[in-house]
Scaffold this motif. Structure first.
Motif, PDB file in Angstrom:
ATOM      1  N   LYS A 187       6.863 -13.519  -1.398  1.00  0.00           N
ATOM      2  CA  LYS A 187       5.544 -13.224  -1.954  1.00  0.00           C
ATOM      3  C   LYS A 187       5.127 -11.829  -1.524  1.00  0.00           C
ATOM      4  O   LYS A 187       5.559 -11.328  -0.482  1.00  0.00           O
ATOM      5  N   ALA A 188       4.303 -11.206  -2.324  1.00  0.00           N
ATOM      6  CA  ALA A 188       3.842  -9.849  -2.017  1.00  0.00           C
ATOM      7  C   ALA A 188       2.338  -9.749  -2.263  1.00  0.00           C
ATOM      8  O   ALA A 188       1.809 -10.349  -3.203  1.00  0.00           O
ATOM      9  N   TYR A 189       1.667  -9.014  -1.398  1.00  0.00           N
ATOM     10  CA  TYR A 189       0.231  -8.794  -1.501  1.00  0.00           C
ATOM     11  C   TYR A 189      -0.063  -7.309  -1.346  1.00  0.00           C
ATOM     12  O   TYR A 189       0.654  -6.588  -0.637  1.00  0.00           O
ATOM     13  N   VAL A 190      -1.126  -6.864  -1.993  1.00  0.00           N
ATOM     14  CA  VAL A 190      -1.647  -5.534  -1.725  1.00  0.00           C
ATOM     15  C   VAL A 190      -3.069  -5.697  -1.187  1.00  0.00           C
ATOM     16  O   VAL A 190      -3.853  -6.494  -1.703  1.00  0.00           O
ATOM     17  N   ILE A 191      -3.359  -4.988  -0.105  1.00  0.00           N
ATOM     18  CA  ILE A 191      -4.693  -4.987   0.485  1.00  0.00           C
ATOM     19  C   ILE A 191      -5.364  -3.686   0.080  1.00  0.00           C
ATOM     20  O   ILE A 191      -4.851  -2.600   0.347  1.00  0.00           O
ATOM     21  N   SER A 192      -6.486  -3.779  -0.593  1.00  0.00           N
ATOM     22  CA  SER A 192      -7.278  -2.595  -0.944  1.00  0.00           C
ATOM     23  C   SER A 192      -8.311  -2.379   0.148  1.00  0.00           C
ATOM     24  O   SER A 192      -8.974  -3.326   0.579  1.00  0.00           O
ATOM     25  N   LEU A 193      -8.457  -1.130   0.610  1.00  0.00           N
ATOM     26  CA  LEU A 193      -9.361  -0.826   1.720  1.00  0.00           C
ATOM     27  C   LEU A 193     -10.336   0.283   1.348  1.00  0.00           C
ATOM     28  O   LEU A 193     -10.046   1.133   0.497  1.00  0.00           O
ATOM     29  N   ASP A 194     -11.492   0.278   2.003  1.00  0.00           N
ATOM     30  CA  ASP A 194     -12.471   1.338   1.771  1.00  0.00           C
ATOM     31  C   ASP A 194     -12.135   2.561   2.623  1.00  0.00           C
ATOM     32  O   ASP A 194     -11.103   2.606   3.301  1.00  0.00           O
ATOM     33  N   ASN A 195     -13.017   3.561   2.626  1.00  0.00           N
ATOM     34  CA  ASN A 195     -12.723   4.811   3.334  1.00  0.00           C
ATOM     35  C   ASN A 195     -12.754   4.679   4.860  1.00  0.00           C
ATOM     36  O   ASN A 195     -12.354   5.585   5.579  1.00  0.00           O
ATOM     37  N   LYS A 196     -13.213   3.516   5.356  1.00  0.00           N
ATOM     38  CA  LYS A 196     -13.186   3.248   6.796  1.00  0.00           C
ATOM     39  C   LYS A 196     -12.060   2.285   7.167  1.00  0.00           C
ATOM     40  O   LYS A 196     -12.006   1.762   8.272  1.00  0.00           O
ATOM     41  N   LYS A 197     -11.175   2.061   6.217  1.00  0.00           N
ATOM     42  CA  LYS A 197      -9.995   1.207   6.388  1.00  0.00           C
ATOM     43  C   LYS A 197     -10.361  -0.264   6.591  1.00  0.00           C
ATOM     44  O   LYS A 197      -9.641  -1.016   7.253  1.00  0.00           O
ATOM     45  N   ARG A 198     -11.478  -0.680   5.987  1.00  0.00           N
ATOM     46  CA  ARG A 198     -11.868  -2.080   6.002  1.00  0.00           C
ATOM     47  C   ARG A 198     -11.369  -2.735   4.716  1.00  0.00           C
ATOM     48  O   ARG A 198     -11.523  -2.151   3.635  1.00  0.00           O
ATOM     49  N   PRO A 199     -10.773  -3.928   4.795  1.00  0.00           N
ATOM     50  CA  PRO A 199     -10.292  -4.599   3.587  1.00  0.00           C
ATOM     51  C   PRO A 199     -11.423  -4.870   2.598  1.00  0.00           C
ATOM     52  O   PRO A 199     -12.502  -5.324   2.978  1.00  0.00           O
ATOM     53  N   ILE A 200     -11.168  -4.541   1.338  1.00  0.00           N
ATOM     54  CA  ILE A 200     -12.104  -4.847   0.255  1.00  0.00           C
ATOM     55  C   ILE A 200     -11.629  -6.095  -0.487  1.00  0.00           C
ATOM     56  O   ILE A 200     -12.406  -6.992  -0.788  1.00  0.00           O
ATOM     57  N   LYS A 201     -10.328  -6.125  -0.742  1.00  0.00           N
ATOM     58  CA  LYS A 201      -9.766  -7.216  -1.537  1.00  0.00           C
ATOM     59  C   LYS A 201      -8.286  -7.374  -1.210  1.00  0.00           C
ATOM     60  O   LYS A 201      -7.593  -6.401  -0.936  1.00  0.00           O
ATOM     61  N   ILE A 202      -7.825  -8.619  -1.235  1.00  0.00           N
ATOM     62  CA  ILE A 202      -6.412  -8.922  -1.050  1.00  0.00           C
ATOM     63  C   ILE A 202      -5.917  -9.562  -2.336  1.00  0.00           C
ATOM     64  O   ILE A 202      -6.466 -10.570  -2.788  1.00  0.00           O
ATOM     65  N   THR A 203      -4.876  -8.995  -2.934  1.00  0.00           N
ATOM     66  CA  THR A 203      -4.378  -9.481  -4.216  1.00  0.00           C
ATOM     67  C   THR A 203      -2.909  -9.835  -4.121  1.00  0.00           C
ATOM     68  O   THR A 203      -2.102  -9.038  -3.632  1.00  0.00           O
ATOM     69  N   GLU A 204      -2.566 -11.035  -4.571  1.00  0.00           N
ATOM     70  CA  GLU A 204      -1.158 -11.419  -4.647  1.00  0.00           C
ATOM     71  C   GLU A 204      -0.556 -10.742  -5.870  1.00  0.00           C
ATOM     72  O   GLU A 204      -1.023 -10.926  -6.989  1.00  0.00           O
ATOM     73  N   ILE A 205       0.496  -9.955  -5.659  1.00  0.00           N
ATOM     74  CA  ILE A 205       1.089  -9.207  -6.777  1.00  0.00           C
ATOM     75  C   ILE A 205       2.517  -9.650  -7.082  1.00  0.00           C
ATOM     76  O   ILE A 205       3.124  -9.171  -8.040  1.00  0.00           O
ATOM     77  N   GLY A 206       3.075 -10.541  -6.280  1.00  0.00           N
ATOM     78  CA  GLY A 206       4.422 -11.042  -6.528  1.00  0.00           C
ATOM     79  C   GLY A 206       4.588 -12.417  -5.923  1.00  0.00           C
ATOM     80  O   GLY A 206       4.136 -12.663  -4.818  1.00  0.00           O
TER      81      GLY A 206
END
Length: 224
Positions: free
Chosen positions: A122-141
């Motif tokens: 499985k694969a996930y991408v974590i999107s982060l704001d400019n302070k490196k705080r997670p905004i969203k975690i999305t399963e991409i695979g």
């Protein structure tokens, strides 16, 4: 038997109110989320059938929307159930959206539970704001090999959608070492390049293995 024919002390909601949710069985917890039954099946019966068909609670937590195809479980109920499961995963994974990501070890400790006992890649991408705080975690695979084209396209789409400043890629090697393959190297280089084009920097690519993890940053294979 309909739910109204069951003793009030044995109905899931009333039982939870009187004795607490910790006293409820898996079937009773599912019944509270599902809320209603279907024709001849009361909600407890529907919950029992769902658990039986999925092979238990641990397997149920791995299903996606298209796989929750039991009669009487409509899309709205399925989405509500998946949302409850995701909340449970996040809580058990120590995912704190208000706390910045520190380093690879911090990533490993926060997200390792997403991959524990996971038989598929499985694969996930974590999107982060400019302070490196997670905004969203999305399963991409999910399942099979981690494929560059479709998975990276989704990763970029998600980053643009939430206007992230940084992103982190994570995937697992279910039956092997946390060691990158040649394809993993290509995937990382492509995502790093695409990220620069849209103004979203790739902070790291973490591979979770049976006995630990591998960080591209720690091994100086990403320029941060």
């Amino acid at each position: 038997m309909s739910l109204k024919d069951i003793s009030i002390y044995d109905r899931p909601r009333e039982k939870a109110e009187i004795y607490g949710v910790k006293t409820l069985s898996d079937i009773e917890l599912l019944a509270i989320i599902i809320e209603t039954g279907y024709h001849g099946d009361n909600v407890l019966s529907l919950a029992a059938k769902l658990l039986e068909k999925s092979g238990g609670l641990s397997n149920l937590s791995k299903l996606n929307l298209s796989e929750l195809n039991i009669k009487g479980l409509k899309k709205a109920k399925s989405i509500r159930l998946l949302a409850a499961i995701e909340l449970g995963k996040r809580a058990s994974s120590n995912i704190e959206f208000s706390v910045p990501i520190k380093d690879s070890n911090d990533l490993f400790l926060r997200f390792k539970n997403l991959f524990i006992n996971e038989p598929k890649e499985k694969a996930y991408v974590i999107s982060l704001d400019n302070k490196k705080r997670p905004i969203k975690i999305t399963e991409i695979g999910n399942g099979g090999e981690f494929t560059c084209k479709s998975d990276l396209k989704l990763a970029i789409q998600e980053s643009i959608k939430v206007n992230s400043s940084f992103m982190i890629l994570m995937h697992n090697h279910p039956l092997g070492e946390a060691k990158p393959s040649a394809e993993d190297d290509v995937t990382t280089a492509l995502l790093e390049s695409f990220g620069r084009m849209i103004g979203t920097r790739l902070l790291d690519h973490i591979i979770f293995g049976e006995n630990g993890y591998y960080s591209y940053v720690d091994n100086r294979k990403i320029n941060c």
